[in-house]
Design an enzyme around this catalytic site. Structure first.
Site, PDB file in Angstrom:
ATOM      1  CE  LYS A 189       5.578   6.244   1.517  1.00 60.59           C
ATOM      2  NZ  LYS A 189       4.874   5.583   0.444  1.00 60.59           N
TER       3      LYS A 189
ATOM      4  CG  ASP B 249      -1.035   3.083  -0.946  1.00 60.37           C
ATOM      5  OD1 ASP B 249       0.046   3.058  -1.552  1.00 60.37           O
ATOM      6  OD2 ASP B 249      -1.618   2.063  -0.546  1.00 60.37           O
TER       7      ASP B 249
ATOM      8  CB  CYS C  69     -11.140 -33.931  -5.271  1.00 62.09           C
ATOM      9  SG  CYS C  69     -11.673 -32.433  -6.104  1.00 62.09           S
TER      10      CYS C  69
ATOM     11  CB  CYS D  19     -11.080 -32.179 -11.080  1.00 60.45           C
ATOM     12  SG  CYS D  19     -11.702 -31.286  -9.661  1.00 60.45           S
TER      13      CYS D  19
HETATM   14  S1  IVH Z   1       8.210  12.889  -1.181  1.00 57.18           S
HETATM   15  C1  IVH Z   1      12.389  12.726  -2.582  1.00 57.18           C
HETATM   16  N1  IVH Z   1       5.851  13.049  -0.038  1.00 57.18           N
HETATM   17  O1  IVH Z   1       5.868   7.639  -1.631  1.00 57.18           O
HETATM   18  C2  IVH Z   1      11.040  12.683  -2.003  1.00 57.18           C
HETATM   19  N2  IVH Z   1       6.324  11.144  -1.359  1.00 57.18           N
HETATM   20  O2  IVH Z   1       7.758   5.543  -0.987  1.00 57.18           O
HETATM   21  C3  IVH Z   1      10.155  11.759  -2.705  1.00 57.18           C
HETATM   22  N3  IVH Z   1       4.478   9.557  -1.526  1.00 57.18           N
HETATM   23  O3  IVH Z   1       7.704   7.878  -4.613  1.00 57.18           O
HETATM   24  C4  IVH Z   1       8.765  11.785  -2.425  1.00 57.18           C
HETATM   25  N4  IVH Z   1       3.061  10.672  -0.284  1.00 57.18           N
HETATM   26  O4  IVH Z   1       5.148   8.296  -4.684  1.00 57.18           O
HETATM   27  C5  IVH Z   1       6.663  12.319  -0.820  1.00 57.18           C
HETATM   28  N5  IVH Z   1       3.803  13.328   1.009  1.00 57.18           N
HETATM   29  C6  IVH Z   1       4.610  12.606   0.223  1.00 57.18           C
HETATM   30  C7  IVH Z   1       4.209  11.388  -0.332  1.00 57.18           C
HETATM   31  C8  IVH Z   1       5.104  10.681  -1.117  1.00 57.18           C
HETATM   32  C9  IVH Z   1       3.252   9.592  -1.018  1.00 57.18           C
HETATM   33  C10 IVH Z   1       5.014   8.456  -2.362  1.00 57.18           C
HETATM   34  C11 IVH Z   1       5.788   8.888  -3.578  1.00 57.18           C
HETATM   35  C12 IVH Z   1       7.150   8.281  -3.403  1.00 57.18           C
HETATM   36  C13 IVH Z   1       6.847   7.129  -2.496  1.00 57.18           C
HETATM   37  C14 IVH Z   1       8.065   6.647  -1.746  1.00 57.18           C
END
Ligand code: IVH
Length: 667
Positions: free
Chosen positions: A116, A118, A406, A429
């Site tokens: 995931k 960021d 302070c 201050c």
């Molecule tokens: S799939 C319907 N895959 O996480 C599916 N999202 O918290 C939607 N994100 O809006 C997204 N890595 O910006 C997907 N491998 C990944 C991702 C991912 C980061 C983000 C994306 C999404 C957010 C949701």
């Protein structure tokens, strides 16, 4: 060169350059040197300059920062851009797997695990293989057209390897290495630093001027295909990722096929270990049902698909030692204890300090000087003490005692009833004044680039700035004489100060640092009152009548304007020509009244004289005391004086307040 030859040569160059871009930015394996690449680019641009009609939509020259746009165009998404539901524990994940299994019925399930990333979600549209439009997620239904900025991303293919039309979605991010380099450069230029790669990417993608985005090392990965025409779409998610890769997109590494809960847990643990070695930041894993038919059957809620889940990593924790506890004096006089820690690497940065908020927090956590403590980053950004490791408490630890005076000005400190905070109530201050300067210049405030923490301190300590009103009286000589400040930086600062004068009112309001008035309240107040003069005169009742402005903010606003010190600052800002109105800048015709001379007569209903004058001046006009041949307009109030007759005699245009308003609205 003949046009036909040029055409052929250009096609060849485009293909070569796009190929090398792909090898370098997507595959990470360059095939030619940077110099050779630059040579190809230069030749392309030379030919395109000679034959502008031969420039095509897939030309790599599109990647060299185009023109700024005036505003973002709204884009309605072809299908909503959904978010993901989150789980944080093994138990929650198990529940999710159970729910899916129940809904899916008999038979084994196949899952795809992905990191995931960021960053920020974007949608990309290609027509016949050529990138045509990109947009932000926005509220999921409507986003903003950011094509101009996406074009600056080196890893985004301008032309796909097949002439298909499609929409893909993915994540824009900045790699960890590029982020450090970006902040290093900003630091050397005295610019405020970005807190993390995500913020940096977010700030860059929503720029009107693509030249800014081009300076930020944005990157992109794609993870889903929304529609495809021109060929049979892949049957499942796993195949889709391979297909996207084959078209020239960069897709996430460490993507795997998983059979069920146990494998998903293993993948999670593995990624948690690998997290720090990845070149981009991840905050968890995403698990998606592989089969599209099953995805469809499971469906979505209004927010997120039922066939996918984000399993977030728990915040990284480390143990370190509280070396001492210092106290900081903030802009509003609040005295905050801060733990000075033995430096420790945590989630990508070296952590040296953590706020202890107030006496109550210290008591609750039981923190003493010399204690070993567990630290993490709240929201992955702000270092925080989680707990004391009591088992390892030494006999030498000492309790912290909040000072009675302070640390900056030695005035007695007070704990106001109902507040957890202790405050220094001395408005002059030094620590508070310096913090107010920093806040005034901050990005949400007047956004004065080059005026950061150390310069604010220097200006105060040199006696040049005693309140923010003094900033606009600074001269190049005064500035250049400061330590670590050259002529160039002095000029740059003066330029940013000058530019900041044109800011809309809400930035000024926020910058003034009125207690409880954050960016949102500042916007609300500015949108309603439109001018600082009106806000200054607003009563408690008028303020509380506004939706979302509570009694606390209302009281704080009236108290602020009642102070003599505030009135003095406002006077200085006014005479420096700082804009006091909300409608300003290009959209409201900054130069609408350029060079026009106004004379006012009688009592105005809609504005005070003072306001009318400031408004005219903010749009480039002037106000004179008496009618002459040079006068352009007489602004007529009730019970006009002799000026009216004189204006008629000299055939000078006489306008009512309504006409005046019409006039300044014309843009
Ligand atoms: S799939 C319907 N895959 O996480 C599916 N999202 O918290 C939607 N994100 O809006 C997204 N890595 O910006 C997907 N491998 C990944 C991702 C991912 C980061 C983000 C994306 C999404 C957010 C949701």
């Amino acid at each position: 060169m003949e046009r036909e030859t040029a055409k052929r040569k250009l096609a060849e160059l485009r293909e070569q350059i796009n190929e090398h871009n792909y090898a370098y930015h997507v595959l990470d394996s360059p095939r030619i040197s940077d110099e050779e690449f630059d040579g190809l680019m230069r030749e392309l641009i030379r030919l395109e300059t000679l034959y502008p009609e031969l420039v095509t939509a897939d030309s790599p020259s599109r990647k060299i920062g185009g023109k700024p746009v005036n505003s973002f165009r709204q884009v309605v998404h072809s299908a909503p851009m959904l978010s993901l539901d989150n789980v944080f524990t093994e138990g929650e994940l198990k529940d999710f797997f159970r729910r899916v299994k129940k809904a899916a019925g008999e038979g084994p399930l196949s899952w795809v695990g992905e990191p995931k990333i960021d960053g920020l979600a974007v949608s990309l549209i290609y027509e016949n293989g050529v990138f045509t439009r990109g947009a932000t997620r926005g509220d999921g239904y409507t986003g903003e057209d950011i094509t101009h900025n996406l074009l600056t991303i080196k890893s985004l293919p301008l032309r796909l390897k097949k002439d298909v039309s499609l929409e893909v979605r993915g994540e824009v991010f900045i790699s960890k290495k590029d982020f450090q380099e970006l902040n290093r450069k900003r630091e050397s230029r005295g610019l405020p630093l970005f807190a993390n790669p995500r913020n940096a990417a977010a700030g860059s993608i929503r720029q009107l001027d693509p030249r800014i985005a081009a300076e930020r090392p944005l990157n992109i990965l794609v993870y889903s295909l929304v529609f495809l025409s021109g060929e049979q779409p892949p049957g499942d998610h796993w195949e889709t990722l391979q297909f996207l890769k084959s078209l020239g997109f960069k897709v996430g590494s460490h993507t795997v096929l998983l059979s069920g809960f146990e494998e998903a847990m293993d993948y999670y643990r593995e990624m948690e270990l690998k997290r720090n070695d990845l070149f981009y930041e991840i905050d968890g894993i995403v698990l998606k049902i592989n089969d599209f038919k099953l995805q469809e059957r499971l469906g979505t809620t209004s927010r997120a698909p039922r066939w996918a889940i984000a399993f977030k990593f728990s915040a990284e924790e480390k143990i370190t030692k509280v070396e001492r506890i210092e106290v900081n004096v903030g802009r509003t006089g609040v005295i905050t204890p801060v733990a000075v820690l033995e430096p420790v690497h945590l989630a990508g940065t070296l952590v040296k300090r953590a706020s202890l908020h107030n006496e109550d927090f210290i008591r609750e956590k039981g923190v003493m000087v010399g204690d070993k403590v567990v630290v993490h980053k709240a929201g992955d950004v702000i270092p925080e003490i989680v707990r004391v490791v009591e088992e390892e408490r030494a006999a030498t630890v000492k309790p912290f005692i909040m000072p009675k005076t302070c640390p900056s000005c030695r005035a007695e400190v007070h704990r106001l009833p109902g507040e957890a905070a202790v405050r220094c109530l001395n408005p002059t201050c030094p620590a508070q004044v310096i913090e107010r300067i920093i806040h005034f210049a901050s990005r949400g405030g007047m956004d004065i680039s080059g005026l950061g923490e150390s310069l604010s301190r220097q200006l105060y300590e040199a006696g040049l700035v005693k309140d923010v009103g003094d900033l606009y009286g600074l001269t190049e000589e005064e500035l250049a004489a400061l330590e670590r400040m050259g002529k160039k930086s002095a000029q740059n600062l003066l330029r940013s100060l000058e530019k900041s004068k044109k800011n809309p009112l809400h930035k000024l309001l926020y910058g003034l640092g009125i207690r409880l008035v954050g960016e949102k309240a500042a916007r609300l107040l500015a949108a309603h009152f439109k001018s600082l003069y009106r806000l200054q005169n607003a009563t408690l009742e008028e303020l509380t009548a506004l939706e979302e402005i509570g009694p606390g903010i209302a009281a704080s606003v009236t108290e602020f304007f009642a102070q003599k010190t505030a009135a003095k600052v406002i006077e200085k800002l006014e005479s420096a020509g700082v804009n006091f109105f909300e409608e300003t800048g290009l959209d409201s015709g900054e130069n609408l009244l350029q060079g026009k001379i106004f004379v006012l007569t009688g009592t105005l209903n809609r504005y005070s004289r003072h306001e009318a004058k400031a408004l005219i001046e903010s749009k480039g006009g002037k106000v004179a005391g008496s009618i002459s041949k040079k006068t352009d307009f007489l602004l007529l109030g009730e019970n006009p004086g002799s000026k009216l007759q004189k204006a008629i005699d000299l055939k000078i245009a006489v306008i009512s307040e309504a006409e005046f308003e019409e006039m300044i609205r014309q843009n």
